[in-house]
Design a protein around this motif. Structure first.
Motif, short mmCIF file in Angstrom:
data_model
loop_
_atom_site.label_atom_id
_atom_site.label_comp_id
_atom_site.label_asym_id
_atom_site.label_seq_id
_atom_site.Cartn_x
_atom_site.Cartn_y
_atom_site.Cartn_z
N PHE A 30 15.25 32.07 53.50
CA PHE A 30 14.03 32.12 54.70
C PHE A 30 13.67 33.62 54.78
O PHE A 30 14.48 34.52 55.00
N ILE A 31 12.29 33.61 55.09
CA ILE A 31 11.87 35.12 55.63
C ILE A 31 11.53 34.86 56.91
O ILE A 31 11.36 35.70 57.97
N LEU A 32 11.45 33.63 57.32
CA LEU A 32 10.92 33.22 58.69
C LEU A 32 11.48 31.60 58.90
O LEU A 32 11.25 30.87 58.23
N GLN A 33 12.00 31.64 60.03
CA GLN A 33 12.53 30.24 60.62
C GLN A 33 12.05 29.66 62.05
O GLN A 33 11.33 30.64 62.85
N GLU A 34 11.75 28.58 62.17
CA GLU A 34 11.31 28.10 63.62
C GLU A 34 12.06 28.69 64.81
O GLU A 34 13.33 28.49 64.63
N GLY A 35 11.48 29.13 65.41
CA GLY A 35 12.06 29.78 66.79
C GLY A 35 12.08 31.07 66.81
O GLY A 35 12.27 31.92 67.49
N ASP A 36 11.95 31.79 65.48
CA ASP A 36 11.81 33.13 65.31
C ASP A 36 10.52 33.78 65.99
O ASP A 36 9.44 32.90 65.99
N ARG A 37 10.43 35.10 66.23
CA ARG A 37 9.21 35.71 66.65
C ARG A 37 8.62 36.20 65.02
O ARG A 37 9.50 37.03 64.84
N CYS A 38 7.47 36.15 64.95
CA CYS A 38 7.09 36.50 63.51
C CYS A 38 6.59 37.85 63.80
O CYS A 38 5.69 38.10 64.59
N ARG A 39 7.16 38.87 62.93
CA ARG A 39 6.80 40.01 63.46
C ARG A 39 6.46 41.05 62.02
O ARG A 39 6.16 42.19 61.89
N HIS A 40 6.29 40.52 60.98
CA HIS A 40 5.72 40.94 59.82
C HIS A 40 4.54 40.26 59.05
O HIS A 40 4.13 38.94 59.22
N TYR A 41 3.69 40.89 58.46
CA TYR A 41 3.01 40.47 57.47
C TYR A 41 3.47 40.64 55.95
O TYR A 41 4.01 41.87 55.88
N GLY A 86 6.92 36.07 42.88
CA GLY A 86 7.81 34.55 43.16
C GLY A 86 6.85 33.84 43.88
O GLY A 86 5.61 33.97 43.82
N CYS A 87 7.53 33.10 44.70
CA CYS A 87 6.51 31.90 45.33
C CYS A 87 7.18 31.25 46.65
O CYS A 87 8.39 31.42 46.63
N PHE A 88 6.35 31.19 47.46
CA PHE A 88 6.97 30.86 49.10
C PHE A 88 6.18 29.47 49.43
O PHE A 88 5.25 29.25 48.95
N GLY A 126 2.59 30.36 48.98
CA GLY A 126 1.96 31.72 48.57
C GLY A 126 2.67 32.35 47.42
O GLY A 126 3.67 32.00 46.89
N THR A 127 1.83 32.92 46.45
CA THR A 127 2.19 33.52 45.06
C THR A 127 1.73 34.91 45.31
O THR A 127 1.31 35.32 46.18
N GLU A 128 2.14 35.29 43.88
CA GLU A 128 1.69 37.00 43.69
C GLU A 128 0.38 37.17 44.17
O GLU A 128 -0.69 36.60 44.11
N ASN A 129 0.34 38.36 44.85
CA ASN A 129 -0.84 39.33 45.43
C ASN A 129 -1.63 38.37 46.70
O ASN A 129 -2.83 38.41 46.95
N GLU A 130 -0.50 37.66 47.24
CA GLU A 130 -1.22 36.85 48.47
C GLU A 130 -0.30 37.34 49.52
O GLU A 130 1.13 37.73 49.42
N TRP A 131 -0.66 36.93 50.86
CA TRP A 131 -0.13 37.22 52.07
C TRP A 131 0.55 35.90 52.76
O TRP A 131 -0.41 34.77 52.86
N LEU A 132 1.55 35.91 53.62
CA LEU A 132 2.04 34.94 54.09
C LEU A 132 2.24 35.48 55.63
O LEU A 132 3.24 36.69 55.72
N THR A 133 2.12 34.88 56.64
CA THR A 133 2.53 35.01 57.89
C THR A 133 2.24 33.95 58.84
O THR A 133 1.46 33.29 58.55
N ASP A 134 3.09 33.84 60.02
CA ASP A 134 2.50 32.67 60.92
C ASP A 134 1.59 33.53 61.92
O ASP A 134 2.10 34.35 62.76
N MET A 135 0.31 33.42 61.64
CA MET A 135 -0.85 33.94 62.42
C MET A 135 -0.67 33.62 64.16
O MET A 135 -0.81 34.78 64.83
N ALA A 136 -0.10 32.59 64.46
CA ALA A 136 0.05 32.27 65.91
C ALA A 136 1.08 32.96 66.39
O ALA A 136 0.85 33.48 67.49
N SER A 137 2.21 33.07 65.78
CA SER A 137 3.30 33.90 66.51
C SER A 137 3.11 35.44 66.44
O SER A 137 3.18 35.99 67.27
N PHE A 138 2.52 35.88 65.23
CA PHE A 138 2.31 37.34 64.86
C PHE A 138 1.41 37.79 65.89
O PHE A 138 1.35 38.98 66.47
N HIS A 139 0.38 36.94 66.26
CA HIS A 139 -1.00 37.61 66.95
C HIS A 139 -0.80 37.15 68.46
O HIS A 139 -1.84 37.30 69.25
#
Length: 204
Positions: A38-49, A55-57, A74-87
């Motif tokens: 995991f690079i993010l789990q439920e309950g975490d605060r999302c702090r990264h883009y 690879g693939c997520f 998400g695959t190569e050359n794409e972004w993943l983040t939890d927009m609601a938590s991050f922003h």
């Protein structure tokens, strides 16, 4: 180097100067991720883009019954983040790692992967010192919003067969990389129905 792939990505949106490219290289942190890590789990605060170098997520939620619901791949050359938590963080709290709302999502590697992550404060630094990144990430955010909007519209106004066809257009290589269970979760259909859809499309 992995950062060069990210700089090339940015250059395709809006060409960077050498100084801007160097700034990206300083703040983007490379991580090698194992399958099912995991690079993010439920309950975490999302702090990264997160930018996917290889690879693939999957990004997904888990309901009260423990069932997974895939929201995005998400695959190569794409972004993943939890927009609601991050922003959700007020600018005055950017330095507080516990600020913002906890995530309701998981982001998990489906394959061994390499990523580059930009932390919130570093992203703010880029915005403040190199305004071009403000424009670039505005485009990234708008594209993510459009993708989400299209997904909602597909779920309420199209058939399962149409959703599968849209999935193949959006993720042309993932039908070969993903287990059927992941595709079924994304489309909200049963294994039997996915098999029927594939036979129907294959016969056309």
């Amino acid at each position: 180097m992995s950062t060069q792939k990210l700089i090339t990505y940015f250059n395709n949106l809006l060409p960077l100067s050498d100084e801007e490219g160097d700034a990206v290289a300083r703040v983007a942190v490379e991580r090698k991720i194992k399958r099912r890590q995991f690079i993010l789990q439920e309950g975490d605060r999302c702090r990264h883009y997160t930018f996917i170098v290889s690879g693939c997520f999957k990004m997904y939620s888990v309901d009260a019954a423990g069932k997974e619901h895939n929201v995005q791949f998400g695959t190569e050359n794409e972004w993943l983040t939890d927009m609601a938590s991050f922003h959700s963080v007020h600018p005055a709290d950017f330095k507080n790692p516990n600020a913002g709302i906890p995530s309701k999502l998981f982001i998990e590697a489906i394959e061994p992967s390499v990523i580059l992550q930009i932390e919130r404060m570093d992203l703010v630094f880029l915005f403040e010192h190199y305004p071009k990144f403000n424009r670039i990430f505005r485009v990234i955010t708008e594209n993510n919003f459009i993708e989400l909007q299209n997904r909602v519209l597909q779920n309420i106004s199209t058939t399962a067969e149409q959703r599968y066809s849209a999935f193949l257009l959006q993720y042309p290589d993932l039908s070969q990389r993903l287990p059927n269970t992941q595709i079924e979760s994304f489309l909200g259909i049963t294994p039997e129905f996915l098999s029927t859809i594939r036979k129907t499309i294959g016969s056309k």
